[in-house]
Design a protein around this motif. Structure first.
Motif, PDB file in Angstrom:
ATOM      1  N   ALA A  32       9.757   1.653  -1.898  1.00  0.00           N
ATOM      2  CA  ALA A  32       8.686   0.672  -1.739  1.00  0.00           C
ATOM      3  C   ALA A  32       8.881  -0.597  -2.573  1.00  0.00           C
ATOM      4  CB  ALA A  32       7.351   1.322  -2.095  1.00  0.00           C
ATOM      5  N   ASP A 147      -4.796   4.133  -1.706  1.00  0.00           N
ATOM      6  CA  ASP A 147      -3.514   3.791  -2.320  1.00  0.00           C
ATOM      7  C   ASP A 147      -2.478   3.255  -1.338  1.00  0.00           C
ATOM      8  OD1 ASP A 147      -4.002   6.470  -1.556  1.00  0.00           O
ATOM      9  OD2 ASP A 147      -2.011   7.006  -2.275  1.00  0.00           O
ATOM     10  N   LYS A 149      -3.400   0.578   0.769  1.00  0.00           N
ATOM     11  CA  LYS A 149      -3.831  -0.778   1.085  1.00  0.00           C
ATOM     12  C   LYS A 149      -2.950  -1.858   0.465  1.00  0.00           C
ATOM     13  CE  LYS A 149      -8.648   0.263   1.996  1.00  0.00           C
ATOM     14  NZ  LYS A 149     -10.030   0.233   1.526  1.00  0.00           N
ATOM     15  N   TYR A 150      -2.707  -1.708  -0.828  1.00  0.00           N
ATOM     16  CA  TYR A 150      -1.959  -2.761  -1.505  1.00  0.00           C
ATOM     17  C   TYR A 150      -0.472  -2.679  -1.224  1.00  0.00           C
ATOM     18  CZ  TYR A 150      -6.270  -4.320  -3.387  1.00  0.00           C
ATOM     19  OH  TYR A 150      -7.529  -4.829  -3.478  1.00  0.00           O
ATOM     20  N   TYR A 151      -0.044  -1.480  -0.907  1.00  0.00           N
ATOM     21  CA  TYR A 151       1.327  -1.298  -0.447  1.00  0.00           C
ATOM     22  C   TYR A 151       1.484  -2.081   0.865  1.00  0.00           C
ATOM     23  CZ  TYR A 151       5.533   1.285   1.021  1.00  0.00           C
ATOM     24  OH  TYR A 151       6.788   1.648   1.424  1.00  0.00           O
ATOM     25  N   TYR A 152       0.502  -1.953   1.722  1.00  0.00           N
ATOM     26  CA  TYR A 152       0.499  -2.661   2.995  1.00  0.00           C
ATOM     27  C   TYR A 152       0.619  -4.173   2.787  1.00  0.00           C
ATOM     28  CZ  TYR A 152      -1.333  -4.440   7.458  1.00  0.00           C
ATOM     29  OH  TYR A 152      -1.508  -5.118   8.638  1.00  0.00           O
ATOM     30  N   LEU A 153      -0.110  -4.694   1.816  1.00  0.00           N
ATOM     31  CA  LEU A 153      -0.051  -6.140   1.563  1.00  0.00           C
ATOM     32  C   LEU A 153       1.352  -6.586   1.152  1.00  0.00           C
ATOM     33  CD1 LEU A 153      -3.354  -7.010  -0.356  1.00  0.00           C
ATOM     34  CD2 LEU A 153      -2.832  -7.259   2.073  1.00  0.00           C
ATOM     35  N   THR A 154       2.022  -5.786   0.333  1.00  0.00           N
ATOM     36  CA  THR A 154       3.373  -6.177  -0.082  1.00  0.00           C
ATOM     37  C   THR A 154       4.346  -6.076   1.100  1.00  0.00           C
ATOM     38  OG1 THR A 154       3.940  -3.942  -0.881  1.00  0.00           O
ATOM     39  CG2 THR A 154       2.985  -5.470  -2.478  1.00  0.00           C
ATOM     40  N   ARG A 156       3.493  -6.638   4.204  1.00  0.00           N
ATOM     41  CA  ARG A 156       3.208  -7.828   4.998  1.00  0.00           C
ATOM     42  C   ARG A 156       3.892  -9.060   4.397  1.00  0.00           C
ATOM     43  NH1 ARG A 156       2.553  -8.535   9.588  1.00  0.00           N
ATOM     44  NH2 ARG A 156       1.426 -10.461   9.208  1.00  0.00           N
TER      45      ARG A 156
END
Lengths: 180, 180
Positions: A32, A147, A149-154, A156
């Motif tokens: 990740a 946990d 959500k912010y992984y998703y932002l990175t 994107r």
DNA sequence: CTTACCATGTAAGGCGTTACATGATTCA
DNA sequence: TGAATCATGTAACGCCTTACATGGTAAG
């Protein structure tokens, strides 16, 4: 000061939502975090020891099917330290692209070489973009889990970035052809 | 090997189209190269000495209005060395964004903090984009000059990248609002 | 049986920033 | 007169990668 190490925060951050071994941490970094951060065993294991000395993590020896492993968990002190770092302002965001360096310094000395570097760069981008799109697809179905959500932002961020890179590659190759 | 220093190539590349002092080199690095490369005096001056020992650059002491300066020029051996590096494949392109690290590791522990970091990042991007657009404007009128062409391409890279970053910031901020 | 993966760690050595040290000139 | 810019360099110190060293298990 701006160049202080961040491995302790990386480890604390990863441990803040699951217990991990040094080996696991390396896998997370190569997974990740790969797009925007890095780190090797030679930096992970010593940092883990240091964090234990500081009372920010705790270790537990385990024997899983004859295999020895040391699982680390974060302590309250570790969480405090992480929280503090999190609210401190960002010190440095940096990009080091040898591709651009060669392009700039080559100064068209050899147009064909420039083309080759850009094409190599584009291929790498297309590949990475594919990987990120898979991540995105898998994450979209689990966005209710806090946990992810912010992984998703990175993810994107990576997708938008690579898309822009690929567009630039096409533009640059066209431009070079025009200059021939 | 992949992490070998590049300062010698940076210096050789800059000297390949004009003679410069160490101080000048620093200015070039902080100017045109800033977006994708960096370097400090503590790395420039020693490399300059090393390059001289290797016969890749030559120095000339000058006294300009009472001020001492050492102007370096590239030798044939230096040009050969540069040309070789230029055609070698790119070893590494890397990005290290603490902003993304904090976002990922913070994991929404504090949504407001995440917002602050993204907004700070966006402001920086908007500012840098403005600078690059100025460069672009100035370069467009001089694209016939051979040594501006590839500089222009790296500027275009920066523009596309920052534009993508800014779009991501808006998307991310909206997303976070939705999650509130 | 052999390759891949799990797992931990150390040592050497390079790289590069920061801080320090010094001093002249130009411009407001 | 003071601040900014020109100009050169060194020393300390920290960070990090690479390579080395070791050994068990799972899967094909």
């Amino acid at each position: 000061m701006a160049n202080s190490k961040k491995m302790d925060q990386v480890i604390l951050g990863l441990l803040s939502h699951e217990n991990l071994t040094g080996y696991d941490i390396k896998k997370r970094i190569d997974g990740a975090l790969k797009f925007f951060w890095g780190g090797s065993y030679g930096s992970i294991y010593p940092t883990l020891s240091q964090l234990e000395d500081e009372g920010k993590v705790m270790k537990e020896y385990q024997l899983v099917s004859g295999r020895e492993r040391i699982e680390y968990s974060i302590t309250t002190k570790g969480r405090d330290s992480l929280r503090q770092w999190l609210v401190n302002p960002v010190e440095k965001d940096e990009l080091r692209y040898e591709t651009l360096l060669k392009l700039y310094l080559g100064n068209g000395a050899d147009m064909e070489t420039a083309r080759v570097h850009i094409k190599g760069f584009e291929e790498k981008c297309i590949h990475e973009l594919g990987v990120l799109r898979m991540y995105e697809y898998n994450l979209k179905n689990n966005l209710n889990e806090e946990d992810h959500k912010y992984y998703y932002l990175t993810v994107r961020f990576g997708i938008r970035t690579y898309e822009a890179y690929i567009e630039w590659c096409d533009e640059a190759l066209k431009q070079i052809d025009m200059w021939k």
